[in-house]
Design a protein around this motif. Structure first.
Motif, short mmCIF file in Angstrom:
data_model
loop_
_atom_site.label_atom_id
_atom_site.label_comp_id
_atom_site.label_asym_id
_atom_site.label_seq_id
_atom_site.Cartn_x
_atom_site.Cartn_y
_atom_site.Cartn_z
N MET A 69 1.05 -1.40 -0.13
CA MET A 69 -0.16 0.33 -0.09
C MET A 69 0.74 1.03 -0.27
N GLU A 70 1.78 1.14 0.26
CA GLU A 70 3.07 2.47 1.28
C GLU A 70 3.84 2.80 -0.38
N LEU A 71 4.24 1.78 -1.16
CA LEU A 71 5.17 1.92 -2.42
C LEU A 71 4.23 1.68 -3.11
N GLU A 72 2.29 1.65 -3.22
CA GLU A 72 1.91 1.49 -4.44
C GLU A 72 2.11 0.37 -5.45
N ALA A 73 2.72 -0.88 -5.20
CA ALA A 73 2.87 -2.28 -6.13
C ALA A 73 1.07 -2.46 -6.11
N ASP A 74 2.16 -3.11 -7.22
CA ASP A 74 0.95 -3.99 -8.59
C ASP A 74 0.54 -4.81 -8.17
N LEU A 75 2.10 -6.05 -8.04
CA LEU A 75 1.48 -7.50 -7.64
C LEU A 75 2.98 -7.52 -6.60
N ILE A 76 2.96 -8.77 -5.94
CA ILE A 76 4.00 -9.41 -5.14
C ILE A 76 4.21 -10.42 -5.79
N ILE A 77 5.85 -11.00 -6.16
CA ILE A 77 6.43 -12.26 -6.34
C ILE A 77 7.27 -12.64 -5.41
N PHE A 78 7.23 -13.92 -4.98
CA PHE A 78 7.68 -15.14 -4.60
C PHE A 78 8.61 -15.30 -4.73
N ASP A 79 9.90 -15.69 -4.00
CA ASP A 79 11.20 -16.43 -4.71
C ASP A 79 11.26 -18.29 -4.17
N ASN A 80 10.24 -18.40 -4.60
CA ASN A 80 9.79 -19.92 -4.85
C ASN A 80 8.41 -20.69 -5.74
N ALA A 81 8.09 -21.41 -5.88
CA ALA A 81 7.02 -22.51 -6.28
C ALA A 81 5.86 -22.40 -5.02
N LEU A 82 4.84 -21.42 -4.99
CA LEU A 82 3.71 -21.50 -4.36
C LEU A 82 3.12 -22.29 -4.40
N SER A 83 2.29 -22.87 -3.45
CA SER A 83 1.18 -24.64 -4.30
C SER A 83 0.31 -23.70 -4.44
N PRO A 84 -0.83 -24.17 -5.12
CA PRO A 84 -2.13 -23.49 -5.96
C PRO A 84 -3.27 -22.63 -4.74
N SER A 85 -3.21 -23.30 -3.36
CA SER A 85 -3.87 -22.61 -2.51
C SER A 85 -3.09 -21.46 -1.68
N GLN A 86 -1.93 -21.50 -1.23
CA GLN A 86 -1.22 -21.18 -1.05
C GLN A 86 -0.96 -19.50 -1.42
N ALA A 87 -1.14 -19.06 -3.21
CA ALA A 87 -1.24 -18.56 -4.08
C ALA A 87 -2.45 -18.00 -3.84
N ARG A 88 -3.64 -18.75 -3.46
CA ARG A 88 -4.83 -18.36 -3.77
C ARG A 88 -5.07 -17.48 -2.09
N ASN A 89 -4.88 -18.00 -1.21
CA ASN A 89 -5.06 -17.88 -0.06
C ASN A 89 -4.01 -16.48 0.64
N LEU A 90 -2.91 -15.77 -0.26
CA LEU A 90 -2.59 -14.91 -0.32
C LEU A 90 -3.17 -13.09 -1.47
N ASN A 91 -3.44 -14.01 -2.40
CA ASN A 91 -4.18 -13.16 -3.25
C ASN A 91 -5.51 -12.53 -2.15
N LEU A 92 -5.76 -13.74 -1.58
CA LEU A 92 -7.03 -12.97 -0.44
C LEU A 92 -6.85 -11.76 0.44
N GLU A 93 -5.74 -12.28 1.02
CA GLU A 93 -4.93 -11.56 2.07
C GLU A 93 -4.73 -10.28 1.71
N ILE A 94 -4.38 -10.42 0.78
CA ILE A 94 -3.65 -9.17 0.27
C ILE A 94 -4.03 -8.42 -0.75
N GLY A 95 -4.63 -8.77 -1.78
CA GLY A 95 -5.48 -7.87 -2.43
C GLY A 95 -4.40 -7.75 -3.79
N LEU A 96 -3.74 -7.93 -3.91
CA LEU A 96 -3.29 -7.69 -5.51
C LEU A 96 -2.57 -9.91 -6.18
N PRO A 97 -1.71 -8.95 -7.38
CA PRO A 97 -1.94 -10.71 -8.15
C PRO A 97 -0.60 -11.46 -7.58
N ILE A 98 -0.76 -12.59 -7.47
CA ILE A 98 0.30 -13.66 -7.00
C ILE A 98 1.54 -13.65 -7.40
#
Length: 433
Positions: A69-98
């Protein structure tokens, strides 16, 4: 990705798995650069194991959300493979493309694919990645292939989700069928080259080590074409990850020596998704079926030994781990201890600098010695009843002298024998004089 640079927050999780955490984060930044994404901040966490539901801890998720929010980011990128459920949960929590590392690599491949085969391989890999992630991907779906329906209209959303799954499954089947046909064409081309008894050499190695630079330098030196034709046959060389995806095969003819085929293959990278290796298996078969591999290493990179490990593991996965290999330590001009001694050849290792044209001849000689061994001179007396042998000898050897004597054809021949010629050479031993 969009033409305008997306702003991304990078997230790294340090685990006790023996990997180089700092190197992985540096590489993630390079992947972002190759994808046209601007990293604006990096957040890290150390855990013994990933959080099952969110990959990182709940407090760290809140930190990522606030920073975005502070840096007006457009997306979040993780340096490892996320499971489908992890990506889904992170998207719901953060509200940005994962996105995870796999998705980022797929985006790069998608933007770089040029041939029909490469495009199909990338599409197949992206669809296989996407299929288990359809449900609940939210805004990330705009980047990965289409929405999954509104949460306020669950019934319609579920119906569309099922249609999406069917469409993707059908397209996966179509891609596989078309790739099978392309693979058959490639096998026909390979058999044609093999029937000519011309050996094949494949450039392999970590991405951005200089494989394309070496291919272009060999073409310039030994392409046996005019300048215009050579320029047309050169491949793209850029100082970036995954500059080229398509395998390129070129014929190299060193004056007075046997010809060979030299192929450039897609670069490897740590944590390369297995389904991506599978998708590119037909392209990488140029390496699987090669007589000799040139593992190109950027010796100026502080992590080059790690890159060599990744390359060997990938070759093992492809079934090419036992093929004879030359280790090419490229960009050695950037390493002070080697800069004044180039080219430096030790056994099947060579330090060189293809970018400035240093070591090309030495590499060519090393390739020839590995493929054909040392030249062998033979003096032969071939009975006239074995006239077909004279033709076979002329095909693979450099005939220095020929005399037609009473009891047969006398020949003095210099052979630069390949493994394919050993049976004939053994047969000729009985005709030596």
């Amino acid at each position: 990705m969009n033409n305008e640079k997306d702003r991304a927050i990078l997230v790294g999780l340090q685990l006790n798995d023996g990997s180089s955490f700092a190197h992985n984060l540096e590489e993630l930044e390079s992947l972002c650069e190759a994808c046209g994404i601007l990293p604006v901040f990096t957040i890290t966490q150390a855990l013994d194991a990933p959080h099952q539901a969110l990959y990182i801890g709940t407090g760290k998720v809140a930190e990522v959300k606030n920073a975005a929010m502070e840096l007006e980011a457009d997306l979040i990128i993780f340096d490892n493979a996320l499971s489908p459920s992890q990506a889904r949960n992170l998207n719901l929590e953060i509200g940005l493309p994962i996105l995870d590392r796999t998705a980022l690599i797929l985006e790069i491949f998608h933007s770089r694919a040029r041939s029909r085969e490469a495009k199909l391989q990338v599409e197949l890999a992206r669809l296989q990645y996407l299929l288990p992630r359809l449900s609940g991907m939210g805004t990330a779906m705009s980047r990965q292939g289409g929405g999954s329906g509104s949460r306020s209209n669950k019934g319609a959303g579920e119906k569309k989700l099922e249609l999406d799954r069917r469409h993707i499954s059908h397209r996966i089947t179509e891609c596989k069928k078309e790739l099978v046909q392309i693979k058959k064409q490639r096998e026909t081309q390979r058999k044609s080259r093999s029937s000519s008894q011309t050996p094949s050499v494949a450039l392999v190695g970590y991405t951005n080590a200089g494989k394309s630079t070496i291919l272009n330098a060999m073409l310039s030196q030994y392409g046996n074409e005019d300048i215009a034709d050579i320029s047309h046959k050169k491949v793209l060389q850029e100082d970036m990850l995954f500059a080229t995806l398509d395998t390129t095969v070129r014929k190299i003819t060193i004056p007075g020596k046997p010809a060979l085929y030299l192929s450039d293959t897609v670069g490897f990278i740590d944590k390369l998704p297995h389904h991506l290796i599978d998708a590119f298996r037909s392209t990488l078969e140029e390496a699987i079926h090669a007589d000799l591999l040139l593992q190109v290493v950027d010796v100026s990179d502080p992590y080059y030994r790690e890159h060599m490990r990744v390359t060997q593991e990938t070759l093992n996965d492809l079934g090419a781990g036992d093929i004879p290999m030359i280790i090419v330590y490229n960009k050695a001009d950037r390493v002070p201890q080697f800069a004044d001694e180039l080219p430096l050849v030790t056994g099947n290792h060579i330090h060189m600098a293809a970018g400035i044209g240093v070591g090309i001849d030495a590499l060519a000689e090393l390739i020839l010695s590995q493929l054909f061994g040392q030249p062998v001179t033979m003096q032969l007396l071939i009975p006239y009843s074995e006239g077909s042998l004279v033709h076979a000898i002329s095909e693979i050897g450099d005939v220095q002298k020929t005399e037609y004597q009473n009891n047969g054809t006398y020949m003095q021949v210099v052979f630069t024998p390949s493994a394919k010629d050993q049976a004939l050479l053994q047969q000729l031993e009985s005709y030596r004089v």
